[in-house]
Motif scaffolding. Structure first.
Motif, PDB file in Angstrom:
ATOM      1  N   ALA A   9     -23.115  13.572  -9.202  1.00  0.00           N
ATOM      2  CA  ALA A   9     -24.316  12.812  -9.569  1.00  0.00           C
ATOM      3  C   ALA A   9     -24.409  12.716 -11.087  1.00  0.00           C
ATOM      4  CB  ALA A   9     -25.569  13.472  -9.012  1.00  0.00           C
ATOM      5  N   LYS A  10     -24.933  11.582 -11.572  1.00  0.00           N
ATOM      6  CA  LYS A  10     -25.091  11.378 -13.009  1.00  0.00           C
ATOM      7  C   LYS A  10     -26.259  10.444 -13.265  1.00  0.00           C
ATOM      8  CE  LYS A  10     -24.131  11.261 -17.444  1.00  0.00           C
ATOM      9  NZ  LYS A  10     -24.373  12.457 -18.312  1.00  0.00           N
ATOM     10  N   SER A  11     -27.138  10.862 -14.165  1.00  0.00           N
ATOM     11  CA  SER A  11     -28.275  10.029 -14.563  1.00  0.00           C
ATOM     12  C   SER A  11     -28.296   9.867 -16.071  1.00  0.00           C
ATOM     13  CB  SER A  11     -29.600  10.662 -14.119  1.00  0.00           C
ATOM     14  OG  SER A  11     -29.696  10.730 -12.721  1.00  0.00           O
ATOM     15  N   PHE A  12     -28.822   8.737 -16.512  1.00  0.00           N
ATOM     16  CA  PHE A  12     -29.117   8.523 -17.926  1.00  0.00           C
ATOM     17  C   PHE A  12     -30.628   8.329 -18.017  1.00  0.00           C
ATOM     18  CE2 PHE A  12     -24.747   7.029 -17.392  1.00  0.00           C
ATOM     19  CZ  PHE A  12     -24.092   7.736 -18.398  1.00  0.00           C
ATOM     20  N   GLY A  13     -31.322   9.379 -18.434  1.00  0.00           N
ATOM     21  CA  GLY A  13     -32.779   9.336 -18.405  1.00  0.00           C
ATOM     22  C   GLY A  13     -33.266   9.239 -16.970  1.00  0.00           C
ATOM     23  N   GLU A  14     -34.077   8.234 -16.696  1.00  0.00           N
ATOM     24  CA  GLU A  14     -34.599   8.034 -15.341  1.00  0.00           C
ATOM     25  C   GLU A  14     -33.655   7.213 -14.459  1.00  0.00           C
ATOM     26  OE1 GLU A  14     -37.508   9.389 -14.183  1.00  0.00           O
ATOM     27  OE2 GLU A  14     -37.425  10.456 -16.101  1.00  0.00           O
ATOM     28  N   ASN A  15     -32.581   6.724 -15.051  1.00  0.00           N
ATOM     29  CA  ASN A  15     -31.663   5.845 -14.325  1.00  0.00           C
ATOM     30  C   ASN A  15     -30.567   6.652 -13.625  1.00  0.00           C
ATOM     31  OD1 ASN A  15     -30.243   3.623 -13.386  1.00  0.00           O
ATOM     32  ND2 ASN A  15     -29.235   3.231 -15.340  1.00  0.00           N
ATOM     33  N   GLU A  16     -30.643   6.740 -12.309  1.00  0.00           N
ATOM     34  CA  GLU A  16     -29.609   7.423 -11.524  1.00  0.00           C
ATOM     35  C   GLU A  16     -28.422   6.485 -11.345  1.00  0.00           C
ATOM     36  OE1 GLU A  16     -30.815  10.253  -8.164  1.00  0.00           O
ATOM     37  OE2 GLU A  16     -32.404   8.737  -8.174  1.00  0.00           O
ATOM     38  N   VAL A  17     -27.322   6.792 -12.008  1.00  0.00           N
ATOM     39  CA  VAL A  17     -26.164   5.902 -11.995  1.00  0.00           C
ATOM     40  C   VAL A  17     -25.195   6.276 -10.880  1.00  0.00           C
ATOM     41  CG1 VAL A  17     -24.228   5.016 -13.362  1.00  0.00           C
ATOM     42  CG2 VAL A  17     -26.422   5.483 -14.458  1.00  0.00           C
ATOM     43  N   LEU A  18     -25.030   7.577 -10.640  1.00  0.00           N
ATOM     44  CA  LEU A  18     -24.181   8.065  -9.551  1.00  0.00           C
ATOM     45  C   LEU A  18     -24.994   8.985  -8.667  1.00  0.00           C
ATOM     46  CD1 LEU A  18     -20.903   8.957 -11.519  1.00  0.00           C
ATOM     47  CD2 LEU A  18     -21.346   6.893 -10.169  1.00  0.00           C
ATOM     48  N   LYS A  19     -24.846   8.813  -7.336  1.00  0.00           N
ATOM     49  CA  LYS A  19     -25.671   9.565  -6.396  1.00  0.00           C
ATOM     50  C   LYS A  19     -24.797  10.108  -5.268  1.00  0.00           C
ATOM     51  CE  LYS A  19     -29.057   5.924  -7.286  1.00  0.00           C
ATOM     52  NZ  LYS A  19     -29.777   4.766  -6.700  1.00  0.00           N
ATOM     53  N   ASP A  20     -24.563  11.408  -5.279  1.00  0.00           N
ATOM     54  CA  ASP A  20     -23.857  12.088  -4.182  1.00  0.00           C
ATOM     55  C   ASP A  20     -22.524  11.414  -3.851  1.00  0.00           C
ATOM     56  OD1 ASP A  20     -23.497  14.067  -2.273  1.00  0.00           O
ATOM     57  OD2 ASP A  20     -24.436  12.885  -0.690  1.00  0.00           O
ATOM     58  N   VAL A  21     -21.667  11.316  -4.873  1.00  0.00           N
ATOM     59  CA  VAL A  21     -20.346  10.702  -4.694  1.00  0.00           C
ATOM     60  C   VAL A  21     -19.363  11.752  -4.181  1.00  0.00           C
ATOM     61  CG1 VAL A  21     -18.379   9.691  -5.912  1.00  0.00           C
ATOM     62  CG2 VAL A  21     -20.715   8.924  -6.426  1.00  0.00           C
ATOM     63  N   ASN A  22     -18.657  11.417  -3.114  1.00  0.00           N
ATOM     64  CA  ASN A  22     -17.664  12.308  -2.519  1.00  0.00           C
ATOM     65  C   ASN A  22     -16.369  11.534  -2.308  1.00  0.00           C
ATOM     66  OD1 ASN A  22     -19.447  14.788  -1.653  1.00  0.00           O
ATOM     67  ND2 ASN A  22     -20.556  12.972  -0.978  1.00  0.00           N
ATOM     68  N   VAL A  23     -15.278  12.058  -2.835  1.00  0.00           N
ATOM     69  CA  VAL A  23     -13.991  11.384  -2.671  1.00  0.00           C
ATOM     70  C   VAL A  23     -12.856  12.389  -2.837  1.00  0.00           C
ATOM     71  CG1 VAL A  23     -13.866  10.707  -5.110  1.00  0.00           C
ATOM     72  CG2 VAL A  23     -12.593   9.410  -3.399  1.00  0.00           C
ATOM     73  N   ASP A  24     -11.795  12.210  -2.068  1.00  0.00           N
ATOM     74  CA  ASP A  24     -10.581  13.012  -2.190  1.00  0.00           C
ATOM     75  C   ASP A  24      -9.443  12.110  -2.646  1.00  0.00           C
ATOM     76  OD1 ASP A  24     -11.818  15.343  -1.287  1.00  0.00           O
ATOM     77  OD2 ASP A  24     -11.400  14.864   0.816  1.00  0.00           O
ATOM     78  N   ILE A  25      -8.634  12.616  -3.572  1.00  0.00           N
ATOM     79  CA  ILE A  25      -7.511  11.855  -4.105  1.00  0.00           C
ATOM     80  C   ILE A  25      -6.232  12.648  -3.905  1.00  0.00           C
ATOM     81  CG2 ILE A  25      -6.517  10.827  -6.196  1.00  0.00           C
ATOM     82  CD1 ILE A  25      -9.491  10.626  -7.182  1.00  0.00           C
ATOM     83  N   GLN A  26      -5.249  12.022  -3.306  1.00  0.00           N
ATOM     84  CA  GLN A  26      -3.965  12.671  -3.069  1.00  0.00           C
ATOM     85  C   GLN A  26      -3.034  12.433  -4.251  1.00  0.00           C
ATOM     86  OE1 GLN A  26      -3.703  14.452  -0.326  1.00  0.00           O
ATOM     87  NE2 GLN A  26      -5.515  13.697   0.734  1.00  0.00           N
ATOM     88  N   LYS A  27      -2.064  13.319  -4.425  1.00  0.00           N
ATOM     89  CA  LYS A  27      -1.061  13.145  -5.476  1.00  0.00           C
ATOM     90  C   LYS A  27      -0.243  11.887  -5.182  1.00  0.00           C
ATOM     91  CE  LYS A  27       2.662  15.519  -7.945  1.00  0.00           C
ATOM     92  NZ  LYS A  27       2.081  15.217  -9.257  1.00  0.00           N
ATOM     93  N   GLY A  28      -0.046  11.043  -6.198  1.00  0.00           N
ATOM     94  CA  GLY A  28       0.708   9.812  -6.035  1.00  0.00           C
ATOM     95  C   GLY A  28      -0.071   8.671  -5.420  1.00  0.00           C
ATOM     96  N   GLU A  29      -1.366   8.896  -5.178  1.00  0.00           N
ATOM     97  CA  GLU A  29      -2.191   7.876  -4.530  1.00  0.00           C
ATOM     98  C   GLU A  29      -2.756   6.905  -5.564  1.00  0.00           C
ATOM     99  OE1 GLU A  29      -5.096   8.179  -0.746  1.00  0.00           O
ATOM    100  OE2 GLU A  29      -5.795   9.308  -2.483  1.00  0.00           O
ATOM    101  N   VAL A  30      -2.837   5.635  -5.190  1.00  0.00           N
ATOM    102  CA  VAL A  30      -3.492   4.622  -6.019  1.00  0.00           C
ATOM    103  C   VAL A  30      -4.836   4.286  -5.378  1.00  0.00           C
ATOM    104  CG1 VAL A  30      -3.362   2.299  -6.977  1.00  0.00           C
ATOM    105  CG2 VAL A  30      -1.281   3.676  -6.755  1.00  0.00           C
ATOM    106  N   VAL A  31      -5.903   4.558  -6.116  1.00  0.00           N
ATOM    107  CA  VAL A  31      -7.261   4.326  -5.622  1.00  0.00           C
ATOM    108  C   VAL A  31      -7.894   3.234  -6.470  1.00  0.00           C
ATOM    109  CG1 VAL A  31      -9.526   5.345  -5.215  1.00  0.00           C
ATOM    110  CG2 VAL A  31      -7.466   6.734  -4.905  1.00  0.00           C
TER     111      VAL A  31
END
Length: 252
Positions: A9-31
């Motif tokens: 999660a990431k906010s700038f002041g009152e602005n919530e820019v990222l909310k409960d982000v969940n992701v897995d990245i494998q080695k050699g993977e292009v996302v």
């Protein structure tokens, strides 16, 4: 698993820019990350390499490093984290007073304190790799936008990162220059680099990606293979976005 991210999660002041982000990245993977402007794509990318500090979230790396952004961390862990990745920016961010070769050499010499002669040889090889061997002594103002961006890619590769990050690498380019940058990225895909690409080039994302994330409103709305997300999206917000951008035939 190369990297697992939970509850980011990431906010700038009152602005919530990222909310409960969940992701897995494998080695050699292009996302590839797609989505409307203001959806949090660039902020997510900047959290991957330490340009922004998340408010909370757990990063777990393949080698056992764990970063919990709700806890105080020592400087060494943060530096190690930021050095795992190389970033290619939307607007190039080259040093205007340095040649293409000097721009590529800057990070390994200044940040990594490596041998200048060794770094120069590697930088020349990288510029040849991106098709700019004959431009290595040119300054940024003497290069086209596409050439400047290719210097930016070589500069990121010079740091020998574990993870390559691209923030809309073609968005500042004229249409005729986009192809030369995408070709370089496709060559990196063939070399099995682990890459995260924020892009508005939907067709390109479909061609090179192992996984596509669709973001909107600070959330990852949908993620899966290119076929799953781009051709057969499940979520209505994904369908609406793709209909506007690429697939007017998708029923909404």
């Amino acid at each position: 698993m190369y990297l697992s991210i939970k509850g980011l999660a990431k906010s700038f002041g009152e602005n919530e820019v990222l909310k409960d982000v969940n992701v897995d990245i494998q080695k050699g993977e292009v996302v590839s990350i797609i989505g409307p402007s203001g959806s949090g794509k660039t902020t997510l990318l900047r959290c991957f390499n330490g340009l922004e500090d998340p408010d909370k979230g757990l990063f777990t790396f393949h080698d056992g490093q764990i970063l919990n952004f709700e806890e105080k961390m020592n400087k060494r862990d943060i530096v190690q984290f930021s050095r795992r990745s190389g970033m290619v920016f939307q607007a190039y961010h080259l040093f205007p007073h340095k040649t293409a070769l000097e721009n590529v050499m800057e990070g390994p010499i200044i940040v990594q304190k490596r041998n200048k002669a060794e770094v120069r040889q590697e930088a020349e090889t990288l510029l040849e790799k991106v098709g700019l061997k004959d431009k290595m002594n040119f300054y940024p103002h003497q290069l086209s936008g596409g050439q400047q961006q290719r210097v930016g890619i070589a500069r990121a590769l010079a740091l020998k990162p574990e993870l390559m990050l691209f923030d809309e690498p073609t968005s500042a380019l004229d249409p005729e220059l986009i192809g030369e940058v995408l070709t370089v990225i496709k060559d990196l895909v063939k070399e099995n680099w682990t890459m995260i690409i924020v892009t508005h080039e939907i067709q390109f994302a479909g061609e090179v990606s192992d996984k596509v994330l669709f973001m909107d409103g600070g959330y990852i709305i949908e993620q899966g293979t290119p076929d799953e997300v781009l051709k057969s999206p499940k979520e209505e917000r994904t369908k609406r976005f793709l209909q506007r951008i690429l697939h007017p035939s998708i029923e909404v």
